[in-house]
Design a protein around this motif. Structure first.
Motif, PDB file in Angstrom:
ATOM      1  N   VAL A  64     -51.334   3.837  24.260  1.00  0.00           N
ATOM      2  CA  VAL A  64     -51.919   3.933  22.919  1.00  0.00           C
ATOM      3  C   VAL A  64     -52.290   5.401  22.691  1.00  0.00           C
ATOM      4  CG1 VAL A  64     -53.908   3.294  21.496  1.00  0.00           C
ATOM      5  CG2 VAL A  64     -52.763   1.553  22.863  1.00  0.00           C
ATOM      6  N   THR A  65     -51.847   5.953  21.567  1.00  0.00           N
ATOM      7  CA  THR A  65     -52.092   7.378  21.324  1.00  0.00           C
ATOM      8  C   THR A  65     -53.442   7.601  20.643  1.00  0.00           C
ATOM      9  OG1 THR A  65     -51.071   7.243  19.161  1.00  0.00           O
ATOM     10  CG2 THR A  65     -49.622   7.839  21.009  1.00  0.00           C
ATOM     11  N   GLU A  66     -53.930   8.847  20.745  1.00  0.00           N
ATOM     12  CA  GLU A  66     -55.204   9.192  20.091  1.00  0.00           C
ATOM     13  C   GLU A  66     -55.095   9.000  18.580  1.00  0.00           C
ATOM     14  OE1 GLU A  66     -56.039  13.181  21.405  1.00  0.00           O
ATOM     15  OE2 GLU A  66     -56.918  12.451  23.277  1.00  0.00           O
ATOM     16  N   SER A  67     -53.917   9.340  18.016  1.00  0.00           N
ATOM     17  CA  SER A  67     -53.807   9.246  16.553  1.00  0.00           C
ATOM     18  C   SER A  67     -53.882   7.791  16.097  1.00  0.00           C
ATOM     19  CB  SER A  67     -52.516   9.901  16.060  1.00  0.00           C
ATOM     20  OG  SER A  67     -51.430   9.259  16.683  1.00  0.00           O
ATOM     21  N   GLU A  68     -53.624   6.850  17.024  1.00  0.00           N
ATOM     22  CA  GLU A  68     -53.717   5.433  16.662  1.00  0.00           C
ATOM     23  C   GLU A  68     -55.162   4.926  16.801  1.00  0.00           C
ATOM     24  OE1 GLU A  68     -51.636   1.179  17.863  1.00  0.00           O
ATOM     25  OE2 GLU A  68     -51.088   2.958  18.988  1.00  0.00           O
ATOM     26  N   TRP A  69     -55.795   5.192  17.940  1.00  0.00           N
ATOM     27  CA  TRP A  69     -57.092   4.535  18.165  1.00  0.00           C
ATOM     28  C   TRP A  69     -58.290   5.330  17.670  1.00  0.00           C
ATOM     29  CZ3 TRP A  69     -61.474   5.838  20.930  1.00  0.00           C
ATOM     30  CH2 TRP A  69     -61.371   6.901  21.842  1.00  0.00           C
ATOM     31  N   MET A  70     -58.213   6.679  17.710  1.00  0.00           N
ATOM     32  CA  MET A  70     -59.432   7.446  17.379  1.00  0.00           C
ATOM     33  C   MET A  70     -59.906   7.229  15.936  1.00  0.00           C
ATOM     34  SD  MET A  70     -59.205  10.972  19.594  1.00  0.00           S
ATOM     35  CE  MET A  70     -60.787  11.571  19.022  1.00  0.00           C
ATOM     36  N   PRO A  71     -59.024   7.353  14.926  1.00  0.00           N
ATOM     37  CA  PRO A  71     -59.519   7.128  13.556  1.00  0.00           C
ATOM     38  C   PRO A  71     -60.023   5.696  13.359  1.00  0.00           C
ATOM     39  CG  PRO A  71     -57.341   8.153  13.540  1.00  0.00           C
ATOM     40  CD  PRO A  71     -57.605   7.741  14.945  1.00  0.00           C
ATOM     41  N   ALA A  72     -59.386   4.735  14.049  1.00  0.00           N
ATOM     42  CA  ALA A  72     -59.798   3.327  13.884  1.00  0.00           C
ATOM     43  C   ALA A  72     -61.182   3.067  14.473  1.00  0.00           C
ATOM     44  CB  ALA A  72     -58.761   2.420  14.556  1.00  0.00           C
ATOM     45  N   CYS A  73     -61.634   3.940  15.355  1.00  0.00           N
ATOM     46  CA  CYS A  73     -62.907   3.701  16.056  1.00  0.00           C
ATOM     47  C   CYS A  73     -63.925   4.801  15.765  1.00  0.00           C
ATOM     48  CB  CYS A  73     -62.650   3.605  17.564  1.00  0.00           C
ATOM     49  SG  CYS A  73     -61.483   2.298  17.971  1.00  0.00           S
ATOM     50  N   ASN A  74     -63.697   5.594  14.695  1.00  0.00           N
ATOM     51  CA  ASN A  74     -64.593   6.695  14.320  1.00  0.00           C
ATOM     52  C   ASN A  74     -64.869   7.629  15.494  1.00  0.00           C
ATOM     53  OD1 ASN A  74     -64.707   5.518  11.815  1.00  0.00           O
ATOM     54  ND2 ASN A  74     -66.627   4.436  12.194  1.00  0.00           N
ATOM     55  N   ALA A  75     -63.840   7.860  16.290  1.00  0.00           N
ATOM     56  CA  ALA A  75     -64.042   8.577  17.556  1.00  0.00           C
ATOM     57  C   ALA A  75     -64.012  10.098  17.396  1.00  0.00           C
ATOM     58  CB  ALA A  75     -62.965   8.144  18.545  1.00  0.00           C
ATOM     59  N   THR A  76     -64.722  10.782  18.265  1.00  0.00           N
ATOM     60  CA  THR A  76     -64.713  12.249  18.320  1.00  0.00           C
ATOM     61  C   THR A  76     -64.445  12.684  19.766  1.00  0.00           C
ATOM     62  OG1 THR A  76     -67.074  12.503  18.817  1.00  0.00           O
ATOM     63  CG2 THR A  76     -66.480  12.326  16.482  1.00  0.00           C
ATOM     64  N   TYR A  77     -64.175  13.975  19.932  1.00  0.00           N
ATOM     65  CA  TYR A  77     -63.911  14.501  21.278  1.00  0.00           C
ATOM     66  C   TYR A  77     -65.211  14.924  21.956  1.00  0.00           C
ATOM     67  CZ  TYR A  77     -58.973  14.675  20.048  1.00  0.00           C
ATOM     68  OH  TYR A  77     -57.694  14.339  19.690  1.00  0.00           O
ATOM     69  N   LYS A  78     -65.161  14.891  23.286  1.00  0.00           N
ATOM     70  CA  LYS A  78     -66.361  15.237  24.066  1.00  0.00           C
ATOM     71  C   LYS A  78     -65.967  16.204  25.186  1.00  0.00           C
ATOM     72  CE  LYS A  78     -69.612  12.845  27.184  1.00  0.00           C
ATOM     73  NZ  LYS A  78     -70.015  11.529  27.711  1.00  0.00           N
ATOM     74  N   ASN A  79     -66.559  17.418  25.152  1.00  0.00           N
ATOM     75  CA  ASN A  79     -66.294  18.404  26.217  1.00  0.00           C
ATOM     76  C   ASN A  79     -67.218  18.212  27.418  1.00  0.00           C
ATOM     77  OD1 ASN A  79     -64.405  19.761  24.622  1.00  0.00           O
ATOM     78  ND2 ASN A  79     -65.980  21.031  23.660  1.00  0.00           N
ATOM     79  N   GLY A  80     -68.311  17.486  27.212  1.00  0.00           N
ATOM     80  CA  GLY A  80     -69.283  17.298  28.294  1.00  0.00           C
ATOM     81  C   GLY A  80     -70.632  16.916  27.712  1.00  0.00           C
ATOM     82  N   ILE A  81     -71.673  17.136  28.502  1.00  0.00           N
ATOM     83  CA  ILE A  81     -73.025  16.698  28.098  1.00  0.00           C
ATOM     84  C   ILE A  81     -73.998  17.870  28.263  1.00  0.00           C
ATOM     85  CG2 ILE A  81     -74.901  15.052  28.564  1.00  0.00           C
ATOM     86  CD1 ILE A  81     -72.862  13.283  30.021  1.00  0.00           C
ATOM     87  N   SER A  82     -74.851  18.084  27.252  1.00  0.00           N
ATOM     88  CA  SER A  82     -75.905  19.087  27.487  1.00  0.00           C
ATOM     89  C   SER A  82     -77.209  18.364  27.811  1.00  0.00           C
ATOM     90  CB  SER A  82     -76.064  20.019  26.290  1.00  0.00           C
ATOM     91  OG  SER A  82     -76.452  19.299  25.168  1.00  0.00           O
TER      92      SER A  82
END
Ligand SMILES: Cc1cc2nc3c(=O)[nH]c(=O)nc-3n(C[C@H](O)[C@H](O)[C@H](O)COP(=O)(O)OP(=O)(O)OC[C@H]3O[C@@H](n4cnc5c(N)ncnc54)[C@H](O)[C@@H]3O)c2cc1C
Length: 497
Positions: A64-82
């Protein structure tokens, strides 16, 4: 157990863990009849909105590609945690824990060399925020996807809406032939030797199968319920046992990071989705009441007068002694849970399912590798636990009983005690961690980020007499290298359009 691949698998529970399991198994064994049982009466936990890079491995594995699932799940990218306000040491009020990137190979040796010098008392800047590409990307609000020509691999995670991910995965699984059943399990049916044969539902119907995946959440109906596998609680190591959660408005700039801010009796997450922030305060109710926690979270978010609803949750922290027993595999909250400070739950679920498939196939669908598998998964849980406990042991706050009690807590594993000892005494922390096989679920780099990031460092009194020390690499050169790599990355918000 037979030596045949199961013909019928019943997944009990349709939360994220249940649908992850159904999708992974369906994409590996497409000749097996898989059914997922969900209870609309009980519902899903509905939290768990940050991931590690394992979620990318999962979506890649099920094609499953990012272009398929990310918009459907309001997803964003994460580089790490502060991590913010976990330390009151001047200059160490926050630090960033980045995911691994290939560029680390160039910068980590300097980090370790400077950390070593700083531990020996030299006046060297060893704060982890100076050394990692993903830390730089985050400071510039850049996402983790480079131009195609960029030659280094970058690992990253995601933020997403837990309910939408569940729905997306359910639809995907059903489109690939997985069946869906609705009802509430009232009884587990077993042979006299304990092997599971079916489950009875509240309408008295029975669902039969020859293998069962327990994804029933904290209730753990099969593995801890019917099969009576004991639960190893981590409550003495980790005090937090509750959470209160509420959304807030998303900012114009969507940050590519989770923020974890220490509060009076725990910590608050801030997770950016495309349409809202998800927030939660993870705390111990031995130190504050749920009402106090909600008020403190509202104050922290500036929502004290807002009528936005809060949801209160209890957490059962620890793990089952076994995750695979007879014809049952437990995945997700039913197998165990470690508080979400490093967002590791879905990673552990993914590893549980993929390791199980591998061992089950290698053992020709027998229980040959059951013990090795259980030992490995326990090791993964305990490794994550130690890293999370280290956050609390290393915290540098003195302002509340909660933080003081955490710092002096003696319920610490032998491994973690050895790591803390090495940190104070080792001439080469990374090498010694390797040599003594102590890394557990995290690389030496991550352990050093945590300890240096909170300023767990000796005073600088030696710097005057040992001022001959030269850093391995000029810091300006290092910063320039990281900046130049950063030119290949786009603004986070652009990536989401
Ligand atoms: C406060 C908090 C924050 C978290 N944050 C993160 C995070 O940032 N990152 C991360 O990776 N994880 C996080 N987690 C963990 C994450 O939420 C879970 O690992 C994930 O949602 C998977 O849950 P699950 O599917 O195991 O359980 P659930 O979502 O609880 O699903 C259980 C399923 O079992 C079904 N069920 C239960 N009883 C019955 C019955 N009698 N009959 C039939 N069906 C039944 C339910 O209907 C449901 O479908 C967090 C957890 C908590 C508590």
């Amino acid at each position: 157990m037979t030596n045949e691949k199961p013909k019928k698998i019943l997944v009990v529970g349709g939360g994220t863990a249940g649908w992850m399991a159904a999708n992974l198994i369906a994409s590996r064994w497409n000749d097996v009849d898989i059914c997922v049982l969900e209870s609309t009466e009980i519902g899903i936990i509905g939290v768990g909105e940050g991931s590690t890079p394992h979620l990318k491995f999962f979506f890649d594995a099920i094609n499953v590609t990012e272009s398929e699932w990310m918009p459907a799940c309001n997803a964003t990218y994460k580089n790490g945690i502060s991590f913010v306000n976990w330390s009151s040491v001047p200059g160490f009020e926050s630090y960033f824990h980045p995911f691994a990137a290939q560029t680390d190979e160039f910068t980590v040796p300097t980090f370790f060399s400077n950390v070593r010098a700083r531990i020996q008392g030299h006046n060297i800047n060893a704060h982890p925020d100076n050394y990692f590409l993903e830390t730089y990307l985050t400071s510039q609000n850049l996402g983790p996807i480079p131009a195609e020509s960029f030659p280094f691999q970058i690992l990253y995670g995601y933020h997403f809406d837990a309910t939408l991910v569940g729905q997306f995965l359910a639809e995907k699984a059903v489109s690939r032939g997985v069946k869906r059943a609705f009802g509430t399990l009232t009884e587990v049916i077993q042979h006299s030797d304990g092997v599971l044969t079916g489950v009875r539902l509240d309408d008295d119907s029975v669902l039969e199968a020859d293998f069962f995946i327990d994804c029933s959440g904290f209730k753990s109906l099969l593995i801890q319920g019917a099969l009576r596998i004991s639960f190893n609680s981590f409550k003495e190591n980790l005090f937090n046992n509750a959470a209160v959660v509420m959304p807030s408005e998303i900012s114009e700039l969507i940050p590519p990071q989770t923020k974890s801010t220490a509060l009076s009796s725990g910590w608050a997450w801030k997770i950016p989705l495309t349409n809202r922030f998800g927030n939660g305060y993870v705390y111990s109710n031995d130190y504050i009441t749920p009402d106090q926690a909600e008020t403190e979270l509202r104050q922290h978010l500036g929502l004290i007068d807002s009528d936005v609803c809060a949801r209160h949750l209890r957490m059962k922290v620890g793990r089952a002694e076994k995750h695979w027993e007879k014809n049952c595999l437990a995945v997700g909250l039913s197998q165990g849970f470690i508080e979400p400070l490093e967002a590791t739950a879905l990673a552990l679920s993914y590893e549980t399912i993929t390791n199980f498939i591998k061992y089950y196939e290698d053992g020709h669908y027998s229980s040959k590798f059951e013990e090795i598998f259980n030992t490995e998964i326990n090791g993964k849980f305990d490794g994550v636990r130690d890293y999370i406990v280290c956050h609390y042991k290393a915290n540098q706050r003195k302002d509340t009983t909660y933080w003081r009690d955490n710092a002096v807590n003696t319920h610490v594993s032998d491994n973690l005690n050895k790591i803390l000892y090495l940190w104070r005494t080792s001439q080469d922390f990374a090498k010694d961690m390797h040599m003594h096989n102590l890394q557990g679920s995290y690389q030496a780099k991550s352990w050093a980020c945590l300890l240096a990031g909170y300023g767990v460092l000796p005073p600088l009194y030696l710097s005057a007499i040992k001022s001959y020390y030269k850093p391995q690499q000029d810091m300006d050169q290092l910063a320039d290298f990281i900046r130049r790599c950063g030119l290949n990355f786009r603004q986070h918000k652009e990536l989401l359009n």
